[in-house]
Design a protein around this motif. Structure first.
Motif, short mmCIF file in Angstrom:
data_model
loop_
_atom_site.label_atom_id
_atom_site.label_comp_id
_atom_site.label_asym_id
_atom_site.label_seq_id
_atom_site.Cartn_x
_atom_site.Cartn_y
_atom_site.Cartn_z
N LYS A 152 11.11 7.28 -6.57
CA LYS A 152 9.90 6.32 -4.71
C LYS A 152 9.73 4.50 -5.73
O LYS A 152 9.64 5.10 -6.71
CB LYS A 152 8.93 7.53 -4.60
CG LYS A 152 9.28 8.45 -4.40
CD LYS A 152 10.36 8.78 -3.19
CE LYS A 152 10.38 10.19 -3.24
NZ LYS A 152 11.75 11.08 -2.21
N THR A 153 9.70 4.04 -5.12
CA THR A 153 9.34 3.09 -4.97
C THR A 153 8.10 2.47 -4.27
O THR A 153 7.42 2.98 -3.17
CB THR A 153 9.92 1.82 -3.94
OG1 THR A 153 11.41 1.37 -5.10
CG2 THR A 153 9.32 0.14 -4.27
N GLN A 154 6.95 2.20 -5.42
CA GLN A 154 5.23 2.02 -5.32
C GLN A 154 4.90 0.86 -4.68
O GLN A 154 6.42 -0.28 -4.82
CB GLN A 154 5.13 2.78 -7.17
CG GLN A 154 5.20 3.30 -7.50
CD GLN A 154 4.90 4.94 -6.86
OE1 GLN A 154 4.00 5.06 -6.14
NE2 GLN A 154 6.01 5.61 -6.65
N LYS A 155 3.21 1.00 -4.24
CA LYS A 155 3.18 -0.60 -3.85
C LYS A 155 3.49 -1.94 -4.46
O LYS A 155 3.78 -3.03 -3.83
CB LYS A 155 1.98 -0.39 -3.32
CG LYS A 155 1.86 0.87 -1.98
CD LYS A 155 0.51 0.93 -1.74
CE LYS A 155 -0.28 1.63 -1.00
NZ LYS A 155 -1.60 2.06 -0.74
N ASP A 156 2.84 -1.05 -5.43
CA ASP A 156 3.68 -2.90 -6.66
C ASP A 156 5.00 -3.12 -6.98
O ASP A 156 4.57 -3.98 -8.25
CB ASP A 156 2.77 -2.83 -8.51
CG ASP A 156 3.13 -1.43 -9.19
OD1 ASP A 156 4.49 -0.01 -8.87
OD2 ASP A 156 2.97 -1.24 -9.94
N GLY A 157 5.83 -2.33 -6.80
CA GLY A 157 7.74 -1.88 -6.94
C GLY A 157 7.69 -2.04 -7.97
O GLY A 157 9.18 -1.88 -7.67
N SER A 158 6.75 -0.93 -8.48
CA SER A 158 7.35 -0.61 -9.49
C SER A 158 8.40 0.94 -9.04
O SER A 158 8.46 1.31 -7.82
CB SER A 158 6.87 0.28 -10.19
OG SER A 158 5.58 0.64 -10.14
N GLN A 159 9.20 1.43 -10.29
CA GLN A 159 9.66 2.58 -9.41
C GLN A 159 9.31 4.12 -9.96
O GLN A 159 8.71 4.09 -11.13
CB GLN A 159 11.23 2.61 -9.36
CG GLN A 159 11.66 1.72 -8.43
CD GLN A 159 13.31 1.93 -8.55
OE1 GLN A 159 14.09 2.19 -9.02
NE2 GLN A 159 13.21 1.37 -6.73
#
Length: 135
Positions: free
Chosen positions: A54-61
């Motif tokens: 899953k990709t988070q809002k900050d771009g991290s996975q």
């Protein structure tokens, strides 16, 4: 030791396996009805792994390990048919993952997971190391 490409052309196939997960699911004869499971291939596992990234809002996975394991188990279960609408309806859920979670007690789920992993070779190295340590 001779090398032979034939060994890779026709490898020994891992067969589906019937496993008793619980004594709660009884047939008409009063005996536990086994689940049928199949081995999971690496490409299937990798596809499921990607689905659970899953990709988070900050771009991290972030990897959903519990979801990944559930999806591996669902992919491995041949019987009962977890897609069966009547079976899902009887548990008041929609979807295979929801059915599996509602259908099984936590110990049964763990038992099923362990059997799926063992059939697919996930625990082979770990089990060998445990046996080696015991001896």
């Amino acid at each position: 030791m001779s090398k032979s490409l034939a060994a890779f052309l026709q490898p020994k196939q891992v067969q589906n396996k019937e496993v008793v997960i619980s004594d709660r699911f009884l047939g008409e004869d009063g005996k536990p009805v086994p689940f049928e499971i199949r081995p999971i291939l690496t490409d299937e596992a990798q596809s499921l792994m990607k689905q659970n990234m899953k990709t988070q809002k900050d771009g991290s996975q972030e990897f959903d390990n519990a979801g990944y394991q559930a999806d591996l188990i669902i992919a491995a279960v041949v019987y009962p048919d977890l897609k069966n609408a009547e079976l899902q309806q009887s548990y008041g859920v929609l979807g295979e993952r929801e059915l599996l979670m509602r259908m099984l007690l936590i110990g049964e789920y763990t038992n099923l997971r362990n059997k799926v992993f063992a059939l697919s070779g996930i625990y082979d190295d770990l089990n060998a190391k445990i046996e080696e340590a015991k001896n």
